[in-house]
Scaffold this motif. Structure first.
Motif, PDB file in Angstrom:
ATOM      1  N   SER A  40       0.835  -1.198   0.000  1.00  0.00           N
ATOM      2  CA  SER A  40       0.000   0.000   0.000  1.00  0.00           C
ATOM      3  C   SER A  40       0.874   1.253   0.000  1.00  0.00           C
ATOM      4  N   GLU A  41       1.910   1.244   0.847  1.00  0.00           N
ATOM      5  CA  GLU A  41       2.815   2.391   0.906  1.00  0.00           C
ATOM      6  C   GLU A  41       3.591   2.550  -0.391  1.00  0.00           C
ATOM      7  N   GLY A  42       3.934   1.418  -1.008  1.00  0.00           N
ATOM      8  CA  GLY A  42       4.645   1.477  -2.291  1.00  0.00           C
ATOM      9  C   GLY A  42       3.784   2.094  -3.380  1.00  0.00           C
ATOM     10  N   ARG A  47       2.019   7.098  -6.536  1.00  0.00           N
ATOM     11  CA  ARG A  47       1.071   8.205  -6.717  1.00  0.00           C
ATOM     12  C   ARG A  47       1.779   9.549  -6.500  1.00  0.00           C
ATOM     13  N   TRP A  48       2.635   9.599  -5.486  1.00  0.00           N
ATOM     14  CA  TRP A  48       3.394  10.829  -5.225  1.00  0.00           C
ATOM     15  C   TRP A  48       4.300  11.157  -6.405  1.00  0.00           C
ATOM     16  N   LEU A  49       4.931  10.144  -6.983  1.00  0.00           N
ATOM     17  CA  LEU A  49       5.800  10.372  -8.137  1.00  0.00           C
ATOM     18  C   LEU A  49       5.009  10.903  -9.325  1.00  0.00           C
ATOM     19  N   LEU A 181      -5.767  21.462 -15.283  1.00  0.00           N
ATOM     20  CA  LEU A 181      -5.085  20.783 -16.383  1.00  0.00           C
ATOM     21  C   LEU A 181      -4.926  19.276 -16.229  1.00  0.00           C
ATOM     22  N   VAL A 182      -4.935  18.777 -14.999  1.00  0.00           N
ATOM     23  CA  VAL A 182      -4.509  17.397 -14.765  1.00  0.00           C
ATOM     24  C   VAL A 182      -5.693  16.451 -14.619  1.00  0.00           C
ATOM     25  N   HIS A 183      -5.614  15.343 -15.322  1.00  0.00           N
ATOM     26  CA  HIS A 183      -6.552  14.241 -15.142  1.00  0.00           C
ATOM     27  C   HIS A 183      -5.725  13.006 -14.785  1.00  0.00           C
ATOM     28  N   LEU A 184      -6.078  12.359 -13.670  1.00  0.00           N
ATOM     29  CA  LEU A 184      -5.332  11.201 -13.187  1.00  0.00           C
ATOM     30  C   LEU A 184      -6.093   9.922 -13.502  1.00  0.00           C
ATOM     31  N   HIS A 190      -4.457  11.207  -6.484  1.00  0.00           N
ATOM     32  CA  HIS A 190      -3.598  11.919  -5.526  1.00  0.00           C
ATOM     33  C   HIS A 190      -3.442  11.063  -4.270  1.00  0.00           C
ATOM     34  N   PRO A 191      -2.233  11.000  -3.679  1.00  0.00           N
ATOM     35  CA  PRO A 191      -2.047  10.174  -2.475  1.00  0.00           C
ATOM     36  C   PRO A 191      -3.000  10.517  -1.343  1.00  0.00           C
ATOM     37  N   GLY A 192      -3.411  11.783  -1.253  1.00  0.00           N
ATOM     38  CA  GLY A 192      -4.299  12.200  -0.180  1.00  0.00           C
ATOM     39  C   GLY A 192      -5.775  12.084  -0.500  1.00  0.00           C
ATOM     40  N   ASP A 193      -6.122  11.601  -1.685  1.00  0.00           N
ATOM     41  CA  ASP A 193      -7.527  11.467  -2.074  1.00  0.00           C
ATOM     42  C   ASP A 193      -8.193  10.410  -1.187  1.00  0.00           C
ATOM     43  N   PRO A 194      -9.183  10.800  -0.394  1.00  0.00           N
ATOM     44  CA  PRO A 194      -9.801   9.827   0.514  1.00  0.00           C
ATOM     45  C   PRO A 194     -10.561   8.714  -0.195  1.00  0.00           C
ATOM     46  N   ARG A 195     -10.810   8.878  -1.481  1.00  0.00           N
ATOM     47  CA  ARG A 195     -11.575   7.868  -2.224  1.00  0.00           C
ATOM     48  C   ARG A 195     -10.718   6.718  -2.707  1.00  0.00           C
ATOM     49  N   GLN A 196      -9.397   6.897  -2.723  1.00  0.00           N
ATOM     50  CA  GLN A 196      -8.564   5.793  -3.226  1.00  0.00           C
ATOM     51  C   GLN A 196      -8.221   4.832  -2.077  1.00  0.00           C
ATOM     52  N   PRO A 197      -8.084   3.545  -2.388  1.00  0.00           N
ATOM     53  CA  PRO A 197      -8.029   2.514  -1.339  1.00  0.00           C
ATOM     54  C   PRO A 197      -6.798   2.537  -0.440  1.00  0.00           C
ATOM     55  N   ASP A 198      -5.723   3.175  -0.886  1.00  0.00           N
ATOM     56  CA  ASP A 198      -4.506   3.166  -0.091  1.00  0.00           C
ATOM     57  C   ASP A 198      -4.359   4.409   0.788  1.00  0.00           C
ATOM     58  N   ASN A 199      -5.346   5.276   0.770  1.00  0.00           N
ATOM     59  CA  ASN A 199      -5.261   6.460   1.624  1.00  0.00           C
ATOM     60  C   ASN A 199      -5.318   6.028   3.077  1.00  0.00           C
ATOM     61  N   SER A 200      -4.365   6.529   3.861  1.00  0.00           N
ATOM     62  CA  SER A 200      -4.249   6.058   5.254  1.00  0.00           C
ATOM     63  C   SER A 200      -4.951   6.969   6.252  1.00  0.00           C
TER      64      SER A 200
END
Length: 203
Positions: A40-42, A47-49, A181-184, A190-200
């Motif tokens: 998860s951290e990896g 995502r940060w990169l 401008l950005v679409h992911l 984004h690492p901080g997006d609460p909707r993604q499963p690896d957000n801590s």
């Protein structure tokens, strides 16, 4: 398969670029502190990169539009003199400012930032010892901090507040441009997006 992980305007960022960035990072002295791939951290690291890569594209586009180069740009140490400054601006923006062209963009987009005399006076009232000295006894021991006289430290306070305000403005500008401008792609939110499963940071 070299999948698209993000787009910046019409410009694609490919997974191979993330792989290359991760490989370079894992080849540095920081390697031992990095999370294992596939965890998860990896995935959060990747995502940060992606955020670092899309930010570099945004900065490069602004530099090209404004005709900016690294010539005459301030040093990284001038813009980010300490850990507090890096925390204030955030790790992605701090990473971007390792590049001279990005530092030229920083100067460009924060040129209109100013600090008022009222802000200086208020800051001094809240922090009267911040730029004061320390009394030194005859035996050489340093005593308690001494309260600074406003007129003696006005320039230091102005510089401190202006530098902080410019960092906040650069970060705000980046946030606005990323939103525009950005679409992911899924999996590279984004690492901080609460909707993604690896957000801590779940509540």
């Amino acid at each position: 398969m070299n999948a698209v992980v993000a787009t910046v305007g019409g410009d694609a960022v490919f997974e191979g670029e993330v792989d290359a960035s991760e490989d370079r990072l894992r080849a540095t002295r920081l390697a031992g502190a990095l999370p294992r791939p596939g965890t998860s951290e990896g995935r959060q690291l990747r995502r940060w990169l992606v955020q670092v890569l899309v930010t570099a594209r945004i900065v490069a586009a602004e530099a090209a539009a404004a005709g900016l180069t690294a010539h005459g740009a301030p040093t990284e140490e001038e813009l980010l003199p300490d850990v507090s400054a890096r925390l204030e601006i955030g790790s992605v923006a701090a990473s971007a400012l390792e590049d001279g062209v990005a530092r030229a963009v920083f100067v460009h987009v924060t040129a209109g930032v100013a600090v008022t005399d009222r802000e200086i006076v208020d800051y001094h009232a809240r922090n009267p010892f911040r730029f004061g000295g320390r009394s030194v006894g005859a035996d050489g021991w340093r005593g308690r901090p001494t309260e600074a006289v406003l007129d003696d430290v006005r320039g230091e306070i102005a510089g401190y507040l202006l530098a902080s305000a410019r960092r906040r403005e650069f970060r705000r500008w980046l946030d606005v441009r990323r939103a525009e401008l950005v679409h992911l792609a899924p999996g590279f939110e984004h690492p901080g997006d609460p909707r993604q499963p690896d957000n801590s940071h779940k509540h």
